[in-house]
Design a protein around this motif. Sequence first.
Motif, short mmCIF file in Angstrom:
data_model
loop_
_atom_site.label_atom_id
_atom_site.label_comp_id
_atom_site.label_asym_id
_atom_site.label_seq_id
_atom_site.Cartn_x
_atom_site.Cartn_y
_atom_site.Cartn_z
N ARG A 23 -4.75 16.27 -24.76
CA ARG A 23 -5.09 17.22 -23.69
C ARG A 23 -6.52 16.93 -23.24
N TYR A 24 -6.70 16.68 -21.93
CA TYR A 24 -8.04 16.41 -21.40
C TYR A 24 -8.97 17.60 -21.70
N PRO A 25 -10.21 17.33 -22.17
CA PRO A 25 -11.14 18.43 -22.41
C PRO A 25 -11.55 19.08 -21.09
N HIS A 74 3.46 12.66 -7.89
CA HIS A 74 2.32 11.95 -8.48
C HIS A 74 2.81 11.20 -9.72
N GLN A 75 1.98 10.25 -10.17
CA GLN A 75 2.39 9.38 -11.27
C GLN A 75 2.89 10.16 -12.52
N ALA A 76 2.04 11.05 -13.06
CA ALA A 76 2.42 11.76 -14.30
C ALA A 76 3.61 12.69 -14.04
N ILE A 77 3.58 13.38 -12.92
CA ILE A 77 4.64 14.33 -12.57
C ILE A 77 6.00 13.62 -12.46
N ILE A 93 -9.60 8.81 -11.83
CA ILE A 93 -8.63 9.76 -12.39
C ILE A 93 -8.62 11.05 -11.56
N GLY A 94 -7.43 11.55 -11.29
CA GLY A 94 -7.29 12.89 -10.69
C GLY A 94 -7.92 13.00 -9.31
N GLY A 95 -8.64 14.10 -9.08
CA GLY A 95 -9.28 14.34 -7.79
C GLY A 95 -8.28 14.74 -6.72
N ASP A 136 1.69 19.60 -8.57
CA ASP A 136 0.35 18.97 -8.50
C ASP A 136 0.15 18.05 -9.71
N GLU A 137 -0.67 17.01 -9.55
CA GLU A 137 -0.84 16.00 -10.60
C GLU A 137 -1.45 16.60 -11.87
N ILE A 138 -1.21 15.95 -13.00
CA ILE A 138 -1.80 16.34 -14.30
C ILE A 138 -3.29 16.60 -14.07
N PHE A 177 -8.80 7.24 -4.28
CA PHE A 177 -9.05 7.22 -5.73
C PHE A 177 -8.16 6.21 -6.44
N ASN A 178 -6.92 6.00 -5.97
CA ASN A 178 -6.08 4.95 -6.54
C ASN A 178 -6.80 3.62 -6.41
N MET A 179 -7.38 3.40 -5.22
CA MET A 179 -8.02 2.13 -4.94
C MET A 179 -9.24 1.92 -5.83
N SER A 207 -2.18 18.04 -21.00
CA SER A 207 -1.49 16.92 -21.65
C SER A 207 -0.15 16.71 -20.93
N TYR A 208 0.50 15.59 -21.21
CA TYR A 208 1.86 15.41 -20.68
C TYR A 208 2.78 16.53 -21.17
N GLN A 209 2.59 16.92 -22.42
CA GLN A 209 3.39 18.02 -22.98
C GLN A 209 3.20 19.30 -22.15
N THR A 225 -13.84 7.08 -13.34
CA THR A 225 -12.96 5.91 -13.39
C THR A 225 -12.45 5.73 -14.82
N TYR A 226 -11.29 5.10 -14.96
CA TYR A 226 -10.75 4.79 -16.30
C TYR A 226 -11.77 3.93 -17.06
N GLU A 227 -12.43 3.02 -16.33
CA GLU A 227 -13.41 2.13 -16.92
C GLU A 227 -14.60 2.91 -17.50
O1 F6P Z 1 -4.18 7.16 -11.11
C1 F6P Z 1 -3.43 8.04 -10.35
C2 F6P Z 1 -3.02 9.25 -11.15
O2 F6P Z 1 -2.12 10.04 -10.41
C3 F6P Z 1 -4.21 10.13 -11.60
O3 F6P Z 1 -4.59 11.10 -10.68
C4 F6P Z 1 -3.68 10.71 -12.88
O4 F6P Z 1 -4.69 11.21 -13.70
C5 F6P Z 1 -2.94 9.53 -13.44
O5 F6P Z 1 -2.39 8.84 -12.36
C6 F6P Z 1 -1.85 9.83 -14.44
O6 F6P Z 1 -1.47 8.63 -15.07
P1 F6P Z 1 -1.99 8.29 -16.54
O7 F6P Z 1 -1.46 9.45 -17.37
O8 F6P Z 1 -1.36 7.00 -16.88
O9 F6P Z 1 -3.48 8.26 -16.54
#
Ligand code: F6P
Length: 197
Positions: free
Chosen positions: A115-117, A149-152, A20-22, A81-83, A14-16, A122-124, A92-94
Amino acid sequence: PRPIFMSRHGESEFNMQGRIGGNAPLTPAGRVYAAKLCEFMQALYPAGSDLAVWTSTMVRTGETVAPMTGVYDVVKWRALDEIYAGKMEGLTYEYVAQHMAGEYEARKTDKLNYRYPGRGESYQDVFIRLEPVMFEMLRCRTPLLIIGHQAILRVLYAYLKRHTPQECPTLAMPLHTVIKLTPRAYSCDEEWFSPLE
Ligand code: F6P
């Protein structure tokens, strides 16, 4: 003082794809990083050392920590675990930018509180979820490696480096990089390493 090392998992499918997430597995490059990360840590802490390794319960961190099983004491925390991106998981972000422009803009405007629906976070929210981990992290008396993970890792890093919550969601947290933080009286000394080089 004992150092705290942090690294994101190796590159995932998914990074590649910019998704988002998964809960995707690692790519071949991500698996190479997992092996190199283990070698890098073993050069500093030979097998059987008191290095504690904490990670999440997700597939990509599980595959990254795999070479360290039996080498160090590995603990998996669900709190790491990731956000959770709710309805946007796997998109995809796109796609979000093009088809959910309002949501995309709202997150860009206030990434900390957005906060994602669909029961997302949220980061908070992540700050609050990570409180028990931060508490144990400060209590931990041995060197520690967190494979996260990135957000964590942004949240844990911001906390240790005393960044403001506002700064946290956009801090640089690249793949295939180890950050070593050594707690001092008022902040942390910091060193970055690239185990692939
Ligand atoms: O893109 C990798 C990732 O860990 C996603 O799973 C996560 O949603 C995201 O990074 C968090 O980063 P950002 O808050 O910048 O989208």
